[in-house]
Write an enzyme that holds these catalytic residues in place. Structure first.
Site, PDB file in Angstrom:
ATOM      1  N   HIS A  17       0.844  -1.212   0.000  1.00  0.00           N
ATOM      2  CA  HIS A  17       0.000   0.000   0.000  1.00  0.00           C
ATOM      3  C   HIS A  17       0.875   1.257   0.000  1.00  0.00           C
ATOM      4  O   HIS A  17       0.630   2.203  -0.741  1.00  0.00           O
ATOM      5  CB  HIS A  17      -0.881   0.054   1.257  1.00  0.00           C
ATOM      6  CG  HIS A  17      -1.898  -1.032   1.388  1.00  0.00           C
ATOM      7  ND1 HIS A  17      -2.002  -1.815   2.504  1.00  0.00           N
ATOM      8  CD2 HIS A  17      -2.876  -1.452   0.548  1.00  0.00           C
ATOM      9  CE1 HIS A  17      -3.004  -2.670   2.367  1.00  0.00           C
ATOM     10  NE2 HIS A  17      -3.549  -2.480   1.180  1.00  0.00           N
ATOM     11  N   LYS A  41     -18.325  -6.349   8.452  1.00  0.00           N
ATOM     12  CA  LYS A  41     -17.009  -6.981   8.340  1.00  0.00           C
ATOM     13  C   LYS A  41     -16.275  -6.972   9.679  1.00  0.00           C
ATOM     14  O   LYS A  41     -16.364  -6.009  10.435  1.00  0.00           O
ATOM     15  CB  LYS A  41     -16.182  -6.188   7.297  1.00  0.00           C
ATOM     16  CG  LYS A  41     -15.346  -7.054   6.386  1.00  0.00           C
ATOM     17  CD  LYS A  41     -14.822  -6.230   5.212  1.00  0.00           C
ATOM     18  CE  LYS A  41     -13.433  -6.633   4.805  1.00  0.00           C
ATOM     19  NZ  LYS A  41     -12.923  -5.872   3.667  1.00  0.00           N
ATOM     20  N   ARG A  90      -2.099  -6.320  -8.504  1.00  0.00           N
ATOM     21  CA  ARG A  90      -1.007  -7.244  -8.207  1.00  0.00           C
ATOM     22  C   ARG A  90      -0.946  -8.398  -9.191  1.00  0.00           C
ATOM     23  O   ARG A  90       0.102  -8.942  -9.473  1.00  0.00           O
ATOM     24  CB  ARG A  90      -1.182  -7.822  -6.796  1.00  0.00           C
ATOM     25  CG  ARG A  90      -0.872  -6.841  -5.709  1.00  0.00           C
ATOM     26  CD  ARG A  90      -1.406  -7.295  -4.386  1.00  0.00           C
ATOM     27  NE  ARG A  90      -2.858  -7.214  -4.357  1.00  0.00           N
ATOM     28  CZ  ARG A  90      -3.588  -7.347  -3.267  1.00  0.00           C
ATOM     29  NH1 ARG A  90      -3.010  -7.612  -2.121  1.00  0.00           N
ATOM     30  NH2 ARG A  90      -4.894  -7.226  -3.326  1.00  0.00           N
ATOM     31  N   SER A 128      -2.739  -7.654   2.991  1.00  0.00           N
ATOM     32  CA  SER A 128      -3.120  -7.541   4.408  1.00  0.00           C
ATOM     33  C   SER A 128      -3.540  -8.909   4.927  1.00  0.00           C
ATOM     34  O   SER A 128      -3.299  -9.236   6.090  1.00  0.00           O
ATOM     35  CB  SER A 128      -4.268  -6.545   4.575  1.00  0.00           C
ATOM     36  OG  SER A 128      -3.861  -5.258   4.190  1.00  0.00           O
TER      37      SER A 128
HETATM   38  P1  ADP Z   1      -9.681  -4.114   0.313  1.00  0.00           P
HETATM   39  O1  ADP Z   1     -10.087  -4.029   1.732  1.00  0.00           O
HETATM   40  O2  ADP Z   1     -10.535  -3.345  -0.656  1.00  0.00           O
HETATM   41  O3  ADP Z   1      -9.311  -5.506  -0.151  1.00  0.00           O
HETATM   42  P2  ADP Z   1      -6.967  -3.453   0.784  1.00  0.00           P
HETATM   43  O4  ADP Z   1      -6.852  -2.624   2.022  1.00  0.00           O
HETATM   44  O5  ADP Z   1      -6.520  -4.874   0.896  1.00  0.00           O
HETATM   45  O6  ADP Z   1      -8.390  -3.283   0.228  1.00  0.00           O
HETATM   46  O7  ADP Z   1      -6.187  -2.783  -0.429  1.00  0.00           O
HETATM   47  C1  ADP Z   1      -6.538  -1.541  -0.972  1.00  0.00           C
HETATM   48  C2  ADP Z   1      -5.904  -1.348  -2.335  1.00  0.00           C
HETATM   49  O8  ADP Z   1      -4.511  -1.577  -2.241  1.00  0.00           O
HETATM   50  C3  ADP Z   1      -6.398  -2.269  -3.443  1.00  0.00           C
HETATM   51  O9  ADP Z   1      -6.474  -1.529  -4.645  1.00  0.00           O
HETATM   52  C4  ADP Z   1      -5.333  -3.289  -3.575  1.00  0.00           C
HETATM   53  O10 ADP Z   1      -5.256  -3.800  -4.895  1.00  0.00           O
HETATM   54  C5  ADP Z   1      -4.116  -2.451  -3.271  1.00  0.00           C
HETATM   55  N1  ADP Z   1      -3.017  -3.258  -2.806  1.00  0.00           N
HETATM   56  C6  ADP Z   1      -3.008  -4.087  -1.745  1.00  0.00           C
HETATM   57  N2  ADP Z   1      -1.815  -4.701  -1.615  1.00  0.00           N
HETATM   58  C7  ADP Z   1      -1.044  -4.238  -2.629  1.00  0.00           C
HETATM   59  C8  ADP Z   1       0.296  -4.514  -3.067  1.00  0.00           C
HETATM   60  N3  ADP Z   1       1.059  -5.396  -2.441  1.00  0.00           N
HETATM   61  N4  ADP Z   1       0.754  -3.849  -4.144  1.00  0.00           N
HETATM   62  C9  ADP Z   1      -0.042  -2.975  -4.798  1.00  0.00           C
HETATM   63  N5  ADP Z   1      -1.308  -2.698  -4.450  1.00  0.00           N
HETATM   64  C10 ADP Z   1      -1.813  -3.315  -3.390  1.00  0.00           C
END
Ligand code: ADP
Length: 152
Positions: A17, A41, A90, A128
């Site tokens: 992120h 959630k 990703r 995450s």
């Molecule tokens: P959600 O709760 O919508 O799944 P996340 O908090 O997991 O969201 O992630 C938010 C955004 O960050 C999404 O667009 C996801 O694709 C992006 N993201 C998460 N991990 C990575 C990563 N390792 N590299 C690039 N983008 C990421």
């Protein structure tokens, strides 16, 4: 003013992120990293904790703001005057999911555009979900977390 919203759960924020937001900083005047709250959630970390981590990680950049919202992301973007949404890609399954969401958001959000950045290869397996599993299993998640964060 070019404003983008980067929405997510950030439960917790990962290096993936962080890297994405940092690469997007030159593209926008303002980026709002927004934690979407869904009452259905279950989260591992409290909203306060997730907000604090985001604020700590981006404390050095005045164009990055942290916020919380409920309801449709597209409506939140309209509310804060953001014409762009930032998302990370990703892999192919991210693409399949994000493609549909971005097309829907474009309609619901009255022309809202989603800007995608492809993850850097060294972070494309970071999520995450993985970090939560490591923490729940008593492991060391620090290789996946921003430098300024320590858990456990
Ligand atoms: P959600 O709760 O919508 O799944 P996340 O908090 O997991 O969201 O992630 C938010 C955004 O960050 C999404 O667009 C996801 O694709 C992006 N993201 C998460 N991990 C990575 C990563 N390792 N590299 C690039 N983008 C990421």
């Amino acid at each position: 003013m070019k404003t983008a919203v980067f929405p997510g759960s950030f439960d917790p924020i990962t290096k993936g992120h962080e890297e994405l937001v940092r690469r997007a900083i030159p593209l926008f005047d303002k980026i709002i990293v927004a934690i979407g709250v869904n009452s259905q959630k279950k989260y591992l970390f409290s909203l306060e904790q997730r907000m604090k981590w985001l604020n700590d990680v981006f404390a050095d950049d005045p164009t990055v703001h942290v916020d919380v919202y409920e309801g449709l992301t597209a409506y939140y973007c309209q509310k804060v005057g953001a014409n762009y949404m930032l998302r990370g890609l990703r892999n192919a399954s991210d693409f399949d999911y994000e493609k549909t969401i971005s097309q829907l958001n474009n309609i619901v959000g009255g022309g809202l555009e989603t800007i995608f950045l492809i993850s850097e290869p060294q972070y494309s397996h970071f999520s995450s979900t993985i970090v939560r599993e490591i923490i729940k299993g008593g492991g060391d998640a620090s290789p996946f977390l921003p430098e300024s964060i320590s858990i456990g």
